[in-house]
Design a protein around this motif. Structure first.
Motif, PDB file in Angstrom:
ATOM      1  N   UNK A 112       0.796  -1.197   0.108  1.00 56.41           N
ATOM      2  CA  UNK A 112       0.085   0.024  -0.039  1.00 56.41           C
ATOM      3  C   UNK A 112       0.814   1.201  -0.083  1.00 56.41           C
ATOM      4  N   UNK A 113       1.973   1.202   0.593  1.00 59.25           N
ATOM      5  CA  UNK A 113       3.048   2.270   0.521  1.00 59.25           C
ATOM      6  C   UNK A 113       3.561   2.478  -1.066  1.00 59.25           C
ATOM      7  N   UNK A 114       3.541   1.309  -1.720  1.00 61.63           N
ATOM      8  CA  UNK A 114       3.887   1.670  -3.014  1.00 61.63           C
ATOM      9  C   UNK A 114       2.959   2.353  -3.859  1.00 61.63           C
ATOM     10  N   UNK A 115       1.742   1.763  -3.517  1.00 58.36           N
ATOM     11  CA  UNK A 115       0.591   2.663  -4.374  1.00 58.36           C
ATOM     12  C   UNK A 115       0.542   3.945  -4.140  1.00 58.36           C
ATOM     13  N   UNK A 116       0.793   4.576  -2.754  1.00 56.29           N
ATOM     14  CA  UNK A 116       0.785   5.748  -2.396  1.00 56.29           C
ATOM     15  C   UNK A 116       1.927   6.411  -3.243  1.00 56.29           C
ATOM     16  N   UNK A 117       3.031   5.736  -2.958  1.00 58.17           N
ATOM     17  CA  UNK A 117       4.130   6.350  -3.688  1.00 58.17           C
ATOM     18  C   UNK A 117       3.888   6.779  -5.241  1.00 58.17           C
ATOM     19  N   UNK A 118       3.538   5.769  -5.942  1.00 56.97           N
ATOM     20  CA  UNK A 118       3.174   6.025  -7.344  1.00 56.97           C
ATOM     21  C   UNK A 118       2.444   7.129  -7.370  1.00 56.97           C
ATOM     22  N   UNK A 119       1.160   7.087  -6.712  1.00 55.55           N
ATOM     23  CA  UNK A 119       0.360   8.504  -6.974  1.00 55.55           C
ATOM     24  C   UNK A 119       0.849   9.603  -6.636  1.00 55.55           C
ATOM     25  N   UNK A 120       1.701   9.856  -5.253  1.00 54.43           N
ATOM     26  CA  UNK A 120       2.156  10.766  -4.825  1.00 54.43           C
ATOM     27  C   UNK A 120       3.541  11.486  -5.775  1.00 54.43           C
ATOM     28  N   UNK A 121       3.876  10.367  -6.391  1.00 49.28           N
ATOM     29  CA  UNK A 121       5.088  10.570  -7.459  1.00 49.28           C
ATOM     30  C   UNK A 121       4.448  11.530  -8.742  1.00 49.28           C
ATOM     31  N   UNK A 122       3.243  11.274  -8.805  1.00 44.40           N
ATOM     32  CA  UNK A 122       2.539  12.015 -10.217  1.00 44.40           C
ATOM     33  C   UNK A 122       1.827  13.308  -9.547  1.00 44.40           C
ATOM     34  N   UNK A 123       1.467  13.557  -8.425  1.00 44.33           N
ATOM     35  CA  UNK A 123       0.468  14.508  -7.838  1.00 44.33           C
ATOM     36  C   UNK A 123       0.904  15.096  -6.576  1.00 44.33           C
ATOM     37  N   UNK A 124       0.838  16.254  -6.417  1.00 48.67           N
ATOM     38  CA  UNK A 124       1.009  16.787  -4.928  1.00 48.67           C
ATOM     39  C   UNK A 124       0.284  16.197  -3.782  1.00 48.67           C
ATOM     40  N   UNK A 125      -1.046  15.729  -4.066  1.00 47.06           N
ATOM     41  CA  UNK A 125      -1.586  15.301  -3.088  1.00 47.06           C
ATOM     42  C   UNK A 125      -2.487  14.088  -3.570  1.00 47.06           C
ATOM     43  N   UNK A 126      -3.291  13.363  -3.018  1.00 49.78           N
ATOM     44  CA  UNK A 126      -3.946  12.162  -3.279  1.00 49.78           C
ATOM     45  C   UNK A 126      -4.934  12.571  -4.587  1.00 49.78           C
ATOM     46  N   UNK A 127      -5.773  13.400  -4.289  1.00 50.94           N
ATOM     47  CA  UNK A 127      -6.614  13.638  -5.266  1.00 50.94           C
ATOM     48  C   UNK A 127      -6.389  14.478  -6.289  1.00 50.94           C
ATOM     49  N   UNK A 128      -5.265  15.292  -6.349  1.00 49.17           N
ATOM     50  CA  UNK A 128      -4.797  16.131  -7.334  1.00 49.17           C
ATOM     51  C   UNK A 128      -3.789  17.097  -6.576  1.00 49.17           C
ATOM     52  N   UNK A 129      -3.829  18.445  -7.104  1.00 48.11           N
ATOM     53  CA  UNK A 129      -2.974  19.235  -6.638  1.00 48.11           C
ATOM     54  C   UNK A 129      -3.294  19.878  -5.794  1.00 48.11           C
ATOM     55  N   UNK A 130      -4.585  19.731  -5.005  1.00 45.85           N
ATOM     56  CA  UNK A 130      -5.245  20.497  -3.795  1.00 45.85           C
ATOM     57  C   UNK A 130      -5.320  19.471  -2.604  1.00 45.85           C
ATOM     58  N   UNK A 131      -4.948  19.952  -1.333  1.00 45.41           N
ATOM     59  CA  UNK A 131      -5.199  18.995  -0.218  1.00 45.41           C
ATOM     60  C   UNK A 131      -6.680  18.822  -0.183  1.00 45.41           C
ATOM     61  N   UNK A 132      -7.040  17.613   0.186  1.00 44.83           N
ATOM     62  CA  UNK A 132      -8.632  17.104   0.308  1.00 44.83           C
ATOM     63  C   UNK A 132      -8.630  15.997   1.314  1.00 44.83           C
TER      64      UNK A 132
END
Length: 204
Positions: A112-132
């Protein structure tokens, strides 16, 4: 109101009137959708409800961005929370260490850390560029990663994200509340029974 799960407050009738699942968190909005008190349980539902009610940017207005946010909320609700919780139980609280269980949940926490790492390597925050609200519900599980055998240096994007959220003043105030409530010393037998024993399975 504070709910002391070690003392068994979650089994009291007044709390069960709010949530039949005798788990935290749960809230009662005194000014609910019909104008009166509105009880709600489950962290994901609570965050969505509060963000929608407040018209907060924590839940994007754009429909595509909103569903992108909600998918990461569900990722936490269905993955990060349960799997990290199982690791915590079998690695830290179980009366006997079961190698298969510890290995299974150690591997799942790392995945699950690897999933988060991939997403956060693409985006500032999980949903996109804004904190959510997706970040709000996931951040607490990444705090103290070393307690789950995780070194955030291995996950630089997650480490960057974690540091950015930890620096937010509102998050710092929330963490301070946790520190004030933290009880020193080992868990008593009564607390262990209330949290992990047969008490939680009694018919109510």
């Amino acid at each position: 109101m504070p709910v002391n799960i070690g003392a068994g407050d979650q089994f009291k009738p007044e709390f069960l009137a709010v949530t039949p699942n005798h788990r935290i968190p749960a809230i009662v909005d005194p000014d609910g959708p019909s104008g009166g008190p509105f009880p709600l349980f489950e962290s994901g539902a609570i965050l969505i409800y509060l963000a929608e009610k407040a018209g907060s940017a924590l839940l994007p207005r754009d429909r595509a961005e909103q569903y992108r946010c909600l998918q990461w909320v569900m990722f936490q609700v269905g993955g990060v929370g349960p799997m990290f919780g199982q690791y915590n139980h079998f690695a830290n609280y179980a009366p006997e260490k079961l190698p298969y269980a510890v290995e299974r949940y150690t591997n799942e926490v790392a995945r699950l850390h690897r999933v988060l790492e991939k997403r956060l390597g693409e985006s500032a925050f999980l949903a996109g560029q804004g904190y959510s609200i997706a970040d709000v519900c996931t951040f607490p599980w990444i705090r103290n990663a070393d307690r789950r055998g995780m070194d955030l240096a291995v996950y630089p994007a997650v480490k960057r994200w974690h540091a950015a959220i930890a620096a937010r003043p509102a998050v710092q105030r929330g963490v301070a509340v946790l520190a004030d409530c933290h009880r020193q010393g080992s868990m008593t037998d009564a607390e262990r029974e209330n949290m992990f024993g047969k008490t939680q399975f009694a018919v109510r």
